[in-house]
Design an enzyme around this catalytic site. Structure first.
Site, short mmCIF file in Angstrom:
data_model
loop_
_atom_site.label_atom_id
_atom_site.label_comp_id
_atom_site.label_asym_id
_atom_site.label_seq_id
_atom_site.Cartn_x
_atom_site.Cartn_y
_atom_site.Cartn_z
N SER A 176 0.81 -1.22 0.00
CA SER A 176 0.00 0.00 0.00
C SER A 176 0.84 1.28 0.00
O SER A 176 0.71 2.14 0.88
CB SER A 176 -0.96 -0.03 1.19
OG SER A 176 -1.77 -1.17 1.10
N ARG A 191 7.38 6.32 -4.05
CA ARG A 191 7.87 6.91 -2.80
C ARG A 191 7.29 6.14 -1.63
O ARG A 191 6.18 5.62 -1.69
CB ARG A 191 7.47 8.39 -2.70
CG ARG A 191 5.98 8.63 -2.72
CD ARG A 191 5.61 10.11 -2.62
NE ARG A 191 4.19 10.31 -2.83
CZ ARG A 191 3.63 10.47 -4.02
NH1 ARG A 191 4.39 10.47 -5.10
NH2 ARG A 191 2.33 10.63 -4.14
N ASP A 229 -4.02 -1.96 -0.55
CA ASP A 229 -5.14 -2.33 0.30
C ASP A 229 -6.43 -1.66 -0.17
O ASP A 229 -7.52 -2.22 -0.05
CB ASP A 229 -4.86 -2.00 1.77
CG ASP A 229 -4.46 -0.55 2.00
OD1 ASP A 229 -4.33 0.22 1.02
OD2 ASP A 229 -4.27 -0.17 3.17
#
Length: 496
Positions: A176, A191, A229
């Site tokens: 996630s 990132r 998620d």
């Protein structure tokens, strides 16, 4: 100093208990405290800073919509609008054993999911706590830890007969964090978020790194799908509630996913996918307004959090609404008032000066305190920070907590409203599957989102209903793996 006390026991989210004490007026003699009037004056200042008018919210929604459209049109935008290569909704005919691995913000979660069709499933799982050191350790070491935990889990279930001796299970990997995907079993980390900073991972394919660890540990699993998620939550929630059109996470981080027509994703036009097909989009909307800082109502406390974070200048939206930061916002306000000589004069406040020591769970407890004297708040400040409080101060702290959390919920409503408006869901209405600790545990968070949607859209805002979502990182990830396996078996875009 004389005192008479009554006591009460409080159960904290961690499972700890602490004893709180009611303090009678003579306890406060000799200690300089802020008066009720002083606290009321300061509260008005913070109300002006944190309250969001419907007009301001609608302005945020319009800017948000523009960011969503830009992210669909061009790569490498602030809100990246990542194509997930999850094509369409589940059929409810998916069957079989699947592994799901979720590298979350706090835990590593490993699941064995048995899909039985018709919306039925069985799931067993294990959780492994991630240390702060692991979050900052070398990237490959982090994935090696994931591989070790998965091997232990598979070995246990193989010994118990739940997994066949020579069975190699398809695996859905829930990761996630923003990744650029060229196909569903690939993802280059854009990132880190949620406080992670593991070096030599950004710019790398995390599936390739995970596969290297699985091979090293001889784990009998094949990674067939990388998802987040939020995408998993979208698929799992639609699996049980076909009215679901959007999924959101409001927890340590924040995000949203929804299903978009391929014809409305110009940046993947070169792939030659049927324009009438639908594909799930992982918005990664936590980055909204990160560079312009023109649209979100940032206060100086939000700016301090941004500047002192491990990722300054990034995740501007997330830093205003996610559970990782709400407690820190309140702590910074308290520290400012300590420095101004308003709070805790004559007391040692060094424990409050530690960044992130004021957990967002404390705000939740403060708002839930049912007692007239606010015993819960006495316990929090006394037990964790060794400072005494008056009733006027405690009432002020609870009001502050409400301001900070209400702003987070109303901004969350702006994000939902942007997708609803863009997709034209308002008239017919839709369900929004929502998950995460803020949504599930913070008092009135869902109600405040609904209040925000009503303020943005008027009466039609009631057509948009959020509800507690299905398990996206477990069941959803397994369903995505099953959908992907079935799609490739049917030779539908097998290279994606």
């Amino acid at each position: 100093m004389s005192s008479r006390r009554g006591s009460s026991t409080v159960l904290l989210p961690s499972g700890q208990t602490l004893t709180t004490f009611t303090k009678h007026s003579q306890d406060e003699e000799g200690l300089p405290h802020a008066t009720k009037k002083t606290m009321a004056d300061h509260l008005r200042k913070y109300e002006a800073l944190f309250n969001l008018t419907p007009q301001r919210m609608r302005m945020v929604v319009e800017a948000f919509k523009e960011s969503l459209e830009l992210g669909l049109s061009k790569p490498n935008q602030v809100v990246p609008m990542i194509p997930t290569y999850v094509f369409g909704w589940p059929s409810s005919k998916e069957k079989g054993n699947y592994l799901a691995v979720d590298l979350g913000g706090t835990n590593l979660r490993v699941c064995l999911v048995t899909l039985e069709g018709e919306g039925k499933f069985q799931i067993t799982q294990a959780k492994y706590r991630l240390t702060e050191e692991q979050k900052q350790d070398e990237g490959q070491k982090l994935f090696d830890f994931c591989g070790e935990c998965l091997k232990a889990f598979v070995d246990t279930h193989r010994a118990e007969g739940h997994i066949g001796k020579d069975e190699v299970l398809p695996l859905g990997f829930t990761f996630s964090y923003p990744c650029a995907q060229e196909r569903i079993d690939h993802g280059v980390l854009i990132r880190w978020t949620k406080g992670f900073g593991a070096p030599n991972t950004e710019g790398h394919d995390v599936v390739a790194m995970f596969r290297e660890s699985l091979a090293k540990m001889s784990v009998p699993a094949e990674v067939v799908a990388l998802t987040c998620d939020t995408t998993g939550t979208l698929i799992a929630s639609h699996y049980v509630n076909p009215k679901t059109r959007i999924a959101c996470i409001f927890g340590t981080g924040c995000n949203a996913a929804y299903m978009e027509h391929v014809r409305d994703i110009p940046k993947i036009a070169q792939l030659g996918i049927d324009p009438d097909m639908e594909m799930a989009i992982n918005c990664e909307w936590g980055a909204f307004d990160s560079f312009e800082h023109e649209n979100l109502p940032r206060t100086k406390y939000d700016q301090i959090i941004d500047e002192t974070s491990n990722k300054p200048g990034e995740q501007a939206f997330e830093k205003l609404i996610s559970g990782r930061y709400l407690g820190e916002i309140l702590r910074l306000i308290i520290c400012e008032l300590i420095d101004e000589g308003v709070l805790f004069l004559g007391q040692n406040t060094y424990k409050l000066e530690i960044p992130y020591c004021f957990d967002t769970a404390f705000l939740s407890l403060m708002e839930m305190d049912p007692t007239d004297e606010l015993l819960m708040i006495i316990g929090i400040f006394n037990h964790f920070f060794a400072v005494e409080t008056t009733l006027a101060e405690r009432q002020f702290f609870r009001a502050l907590a409400k301001l900070v959390a209400r702003r987070a919920a109303r901004l969350s409503a702006c994000g939902i409203a942007a997708i609803v408006s863009k997709m034209g869901y308002l008239d017919e209405g839709c369900s929004v599957g929502a998950d995460g600790s803020l949504y599930n545990k913070y008092p009135n968070f869902a109600e405040r989102i609904h209040e925000g949607l009503h303020d943005i859209f008027g009466e039609k805002g009631k057509n948009i209903v959020t509800y507690h979502a299905e398990d996206g990182s477990g069941i959803g990830s397994a369903i995505v793996a099953a959908m992907t396996k079935d799609r490739k078996t049917a030779n539908i875009y097998p290279n994606l």
